[in-house]
Design a protein around this motif. Structure first.
Motif, PDB file in Angstrom:
ATOM      1  N   HIS A 252       6.744   9.467 -11.719  1.00 27.85           N
ATOM      2  CA  HIS A 252       6.847   8.218 -10.778  1.00 27.85           C
ATOM      3  C   HIS A 252       5.525   7.835 -10.232  1.00 27.85           C
ATOM      4  N   LEU A 253       4.747   8.823  -9.720  1.00 29.60           N
ATOM      5  CA  LEU A 253       3.527   8.587  -8.951  1.00 29.60           C
ATOM      6  C   LEU A 253       2.519   8.224 -10.033  1.00 29.60           C
ATOM      7  N   ALA A 254       2.283   8.895 -11.142  1.00 32.60           N
ATOM      8  CA  ALA A 254       1.316   8.506 -12.311  1.00 32.60           C
ATOM      9  C   ALA A 254       1.570   7.069 -12.675  1.00 32.60           C
ATOM     10  N   TYR A 255       2.720   6.654 -13.067  1.00 31.78           N
ATOM     11  CA  TYR A 255       3.062   5.367 -13.574  1.00 31.78           C
ATOM     12  C   TYR A 255       2.972   4.270 -12.534  1.00 31.78           C
ATOM     13  N   GLY A 256       3.742   4.678 -11.600  1.00 34.95           N
ATOM     14  CA  GLY A 256       3.547   3.837 -10.161  1.00 34.95           C
ATOM     15  C   GLY A 256       2.547   3.507  -9.563  1.00 34.95           C
ATOM     16  N   GLY A 257       1.514   4.420  -9.595  1.00 33.57           N
ATOM     17  CA  GLY A 257       0.164   4.204  -9.053  1.00 33.57           C
ATOM     18  C   GLY A 257      -0.527   3.437  -9.827  1.00 33.57           C
ATOM     19  N   VAL A 258      -0.675   3.525 -11.184  1.00 32.72           N
ATOM     20  CA  VAL A 258      -1.341   2.675 -12.242  1.00 32.72           C
ATOM     21  C   VAL A 258      -0.946   1.294 -12.099  1.00 32.72           C
ATOM     22  N   SER A 259       0.345   1.038 -12.010  1.00 33.96           N
ATOM     23  CA  SER A 259       1.021  -0.327 -12.170  1.00 33.96           C
ATOM     24  C   SER A 259       0.770  -1.025 -10.818  1.00 33.96           C
ATOM     25  N   ALA A 260       0.794  -0.226  -9.537  1.00 32.20           N
ATOM     26  CA  ALA A 260       0.567  -0.867  -8.310  1.00 32.20           C
ATOM     27  C   ALA A 260      -1.038  -1.388  -8.312  1.00 32.20           C
ATOM     28  N   GLY A 261      -1.727  -0.405  -8.872  1.00 35.44           N
ATOM     29  CA  GLY A 261      -3.309  -0.593  -9.021  1.00 35.44           C
ATOM     30  C   GLY A 261      -3.578  -1.921  -9.758  1.00 35.44           C
TER      31      GLY A 261
ATOM     32  N   ALA B 169       0.733  -1.252  -0.009  1.00 38.29           N
ATOM     33  CA  ALA B 169       0.027  -0.259  -0.126  1.00 38.29           C
ATOM     34  C   ALA B 169       0.806   1.050  -0.042  1.00 38.29           C
ATOM     35  N   CYS B 170       1.968   1.298   0.747  1.00 43.18           N
ATOM     36  CA  CYS B 170       2.761   2.478   0.844  1.00 43.18           C
ATOM     37  C   CYS B 170       4.039   2.678  -0.005  1.00 43.18           C
ATOM     38  N   PHE B 171       4.489   1.322  -0.756  1.00 43.77           N
ATOM     39  CA  PHE B 171       5.731   1.415  -1.330  1.00 43.77           C
ATOM     40  C   PHE B 171       5.515   0.906  -2.776  1.00 43.77           C
ATOM     41  N   GLU B 172       4.640   0.110  -2.912  1.00 41.28           N
ATOM     42  CA  GLU B 172       4.679  -0.681  -4.268  1.00 41.28           C
ATOM     43  C   GLU B 172       4.672   0.267  -5.398  1.00 41.28           C
ATOM     44  N   TRP B 173       4.027   1.414  -5.485  1.00 36.49           N
ATOM     45  CA  TRP B 173       3.911   2.300  -6.446  1.00 36.49           C
ATOM     46  C   TRP B 173       5.339   2.678  -6.606  1.00 36.49           C
ATOM     47  N   LEU B 174       6.309   2.912  -5.702  1.00 33.76           N
ATOM     48  CA  LEU B 174       7.639   3.448  -6.121  1.00 33.76           C
ATOM     49  C   LEU B 174       8.430   2.221  -6.689  1.00 33.76           C
ATOM     50  N   ARG B 175       8.309   1.163  -6.135  1.00 30.08           N
ATOM     51  CA  ARG B 175       9.048   0.001  -6.570  1.00 30.08           C
ATOM     52  C   ARG B 175       8.728  -0.056  -8.295  1.00 30.08           C
ATOM     53  N   PHE B 176       7.500  -0.080  -8.637  1.00 33.04           N
ATOM     54  CA  PHE B 176       7.091  -0.086 -10.136  1.00 33.04           C
ATOM     55  C   PHE B 176       7.971   1.082 -10.908  1.00 33.04           C
ATOM     56  N   ALA B 177       7.784   2.323 -10.224  1.00 33.39           N
ATOM     57  CA  ALA B 177       8.376   3.484 -10.830  1.00 33.39           C
ATOM     58  C   ALA B 177       9.933   3.214 -11.012  1.00 33.39           C
ATOM     59  N   CYS B 178      10.642   2.696  -9.888  1.00 27.04           N
ATOM     60  CA  CYS B 178      11.875   2.205 -10.205  1.00 27.04           C
ATOM     61  C   CYS B 178      12.146   1.234 -11.129  1.00 27.04           C
ATOM     62  N   ASN B 179      11.213   0.308 -11.369  1.00 25.75           N
ATOM     63  CA  ASN B 179      11.223  -0.730 -12.354  1.00 25.75           C
ATOM     64  C   ASN B 179      11.590  -0.051 -13.894  1.00 25.75           C
ATOM     65  N   ARG B 180      10.825   0.872 -14.037  1.00 28.08           N
ATOM     66  CA  ARG B 180      10.825   1.678 -15.513  1.00 28.08           C
ATOM     67  C   ARG B 180      11.711   2.755 -15.547  1.00 28.08           C
ATOM     68  N   PHE B 181      11.758   3.551 -14.390  1.00 24.45           N
ATOM     69  CA  PHE B 181      12.504   4.738 -14.773  1.00 24.45           C
ATOM     70  C   PHE B 181      14.073   4.835 -14.292  1.00 24.45           C
ATOM     71  N   TYR B 182      14.496   3.777 -13.387  1.00 22.31           N
ATOM     72  CA  TYR B 182      15.988   3.676 -12.897  1.00 22.31           C
ATOM     73  C   TYR B 182      16.743   2.715 -13.878  1.00 22.31           C
ATOM     74  N   PRO B 183      17.883   2.741 -14.380  1.00 24.90           N
ATOM     75  CA  PRO B 183      18.622   4.011 -14.103  1.00 24.90           C
ATOM     76  C   PRO B 183      18.570   5.071 -15.083  1.00 24.90           C
ATOM     77  N   GLY B 184      17.913   4.730 -16.167  1.00 26.40           N
ATOM     78  CA  GLY B 184      17.877   5.700 -17.355  1.00 26.40           C
ATOM     79  C   GLY B 184      18.545   5.413 -18.088  1.00 26.40           C
ATOM     80  N   PRO B 185      19.034   6.218 -19.532  1.00 26.91           N
ATOM     81  CA  PRO B 185      19.866   6.022 -20.561  1.00 26.91           C
ATOM     82  C   PRO B 185      21.182   6.316 -20.223  1.00 26.91           C
ATOM     83  N   ASP B 186      21.708   7.247 -19.206  1.00 29.80           N
ATOM     84  CA  ASP B 186      23.019   7.823 -18.952  1.00 29.80           C
ATOM     85  C   ASP B 186      23.071   7.858 -17.648  1.00 29.80           C
ATOM     86  N   ALA B 187      24.501   8.099 -17.275  1.00 28.39           N
ATOM     87  CA  ALA B 187      24.916   8.378 -15.929  1.00 28.39           C
ATOM     88  C   ALA B 187      24.348   9.671 -15.083  1.00 28.39           C
TER      89      ALA B 187
END
Length: 460
Positions: A199-208, A49-67
């Motif tokens: 992160h909240l938009a993507y992570g919220g939908v993915s967690a939902g 409930a509290c952190f799943e959205w952030l884990r999903f956001a990490c799955n998609r946006f981290y680390p990104g294409p460069d340093a």
């Protein structure tokens, strides 16, 4: 080989968790074990409930294409985690208001935050593709939690001492993880409003979507109980729990070690030839290993049932398990394989609709079967499998969002293993030893041919 080690770490963690559950169920009195099980479930739910959205956001946006993007995303993710952690005491205050003892609430709060931090930390390691370090920490984490939980139960066979062991494990692992990665993953928070909104938009939908997928087995259990009563529903519910857990383990572990590379390739090069090739291999890995699992389960179903399932439940378990295996296979692919292009393109409506459709189709199929064939556990299992298959067919349209080149040979070998295993069980039904032996033989032969190619893809 680092990816093979990471895959082994997932299976080691699952085996250790399963063994821990069995040992604690024998060490603790029934009431104490029930309290422990409830505590673990509440901590897991609170973490989702509290952190799943952030884990999903990490799955998609981290680390990104460069340093530079990696440093920006890491700072934003750490800041967002701290904000989410600061909101957790609100839930703790509600629990205290409902009469939950303060020490238990505080223990649950600390465990939720530390365990979620550990999950997020391991996710960041995976998506940096630091698989060697990830597998070492994953295995150590599972071992520390098992030893600490058993240590607490050995000191005193009650709920409080097991919880103290869990807390000690969380603190010890957090310290080890920080020391091991303090230079690689500097935990310096940097608030970034644009990243937080993304992160909240993507992570919220993915967690939902993830939560919606969890409602399908709950709905199916409710239908089974309503149609068959608690006693009649026990066997198919046990089959549902055991079989779904296996498929979730297979697809989630493969997803964990292969998906990070897909995200990196897509963000860097888009639909390049390398991306199309790796995406096709990813699909082939998920489908082929899932079909090999089907073949093995079909081969071992009867002896496993006689060994694991209580005698009064065995007939219903054997009757419904093959169809529930099909349902578990379909749902595992719907939850992991089919939404991959939508996740890569951040197509949020498709992610949500696919999860809702899977849940609805599975439950409606079971409900219609219950109405058409009252009192039949076999019909309900067939209805659920049919509904899950409909969701796969409908959801397969999402695969067009990103081009891929699918290698079919491993899929054909593993599919042949599944069909041949089922055929052996049916043809030699009057000779159980021959049925099991022949089914295992074709599974090892055809599945082994598929695995030679699949393991090379994982190891590269």
């Amino acid at each position: 080989m680092a990816k093979i080690a990471a895959l082994a770490a997932y299976f080691y963690q699952a085996a250790l968790a399963f063994g821990l559950l069995i040992v604690l169920s024998h060490l603790l009195p029934a009431a104490e074990f029930a309290a422990y099980s409830l505590f673990v479930s509440i901590v897991q739910f609170a973490g989702i409930a509290c952190f799943e959205w952030l884990r999903f956001a990490c799955n998609r946006f981290y680390p990104g294409p460069d340093a530079q993007s990696e440093a920006t995303e890491r700072g934003a993710i750490v800041a967002e985690f701290l904000v989410s952690a600061l909101l957790c005491p609100l839930g703790a205050a509600v629990a205290i208001a409902w009469g939950v003892p303060v020490p238990i609430v505080l223990a649950g709060l600390i465990a939720t935050i530390l365990q979620s931090a550990g999950e997020l930390h391991l996710t960041m390691l995976r998506f940096r593709q630091a698989f060697r370090l990830f597998s070492w920490l994953q295995g150590m984490r599972a071992t520390i939690f098992a030893v600490a939980s058993l240590g607490g139960a050995a000191i005193a066979a009650d709920f409080q001492h097991v919880v103290l062991g869990i807390l000690a494990a969380n603190f010890l692992y957090s310290a080890i993880a920080w020391l091991a990665t303090r230079r690689l993953l500097s935990p310096v928070p940097r608030w970034n409003g644009e990243a937080a909104r993304r992160h909240l938009a993507y992570g919220g939908v993915s967690a939902g979507a993830s939560i919606a997928s969890m409602f399908a087995p709950l709905g199916l259990k409710a239908i089974l109980t309503a149609a068959l009563g608690p006693a009649g529903a026990a066997a198919p519910m046990l089959a549902l729990d055991l079989l779904q857990r296996l498929f979730v383990l297979i697809v989630s572990s493969l997803h964990a070690i292969r998906y990070p590379e897909l995200v990196f390739l897509f963000d860097r090069d888009g639909e390049s030839p390398a991306m199309r090739r790796e995406l096709g291999r990813y699909y082939s890995l998920l489908v082929a290993f899932s079909l090999i699992a089907v073949a093995g389960l079909m081969a071992l179903l009867e002896p496993m049932t006689h060994f694991v399932v209580p005698g009064e439940l065995q007939a219903s378990f054997l009757r419904t398990a093959p169809l529930l295996i099909v349902m578990a296979l379909m749902r595992a692919l719907t939850q992991t394989l089919l939404p991959t292009p939508a996740h890569l393109r951040r197509h949020l409506p498709a992610i949500g609709w696919l999860a809702a459709g899977d849940c609805l189709a599975t439950c409606v199929g079971a409900f219609l079967a219950m109405k058409l064939f009252p009192g039949s556990d076999l019909a309900i299992a067939a209805g659920a499998a049919a509904g899950a298959a409909i969701a796969v067919v409908a959801g397969s349209a999402l695969l067009r969002l990103v081009a891929f080149e699918m290698p079919w040979r491993p899929v054909l070998f593993s599919g042949g293993a599944a069909v041949a295993s089922f055929a052996c069980i049916r043809w030699f039904a009057d000779a159980p030893l021959l049925a099991t032996g022949s089914a295992l033989a074709v599974t090892l032969l055809l599945g082994g041919l598929a695995c030679l190619k699949l393991l090379r893809w994982i190891a590269r």
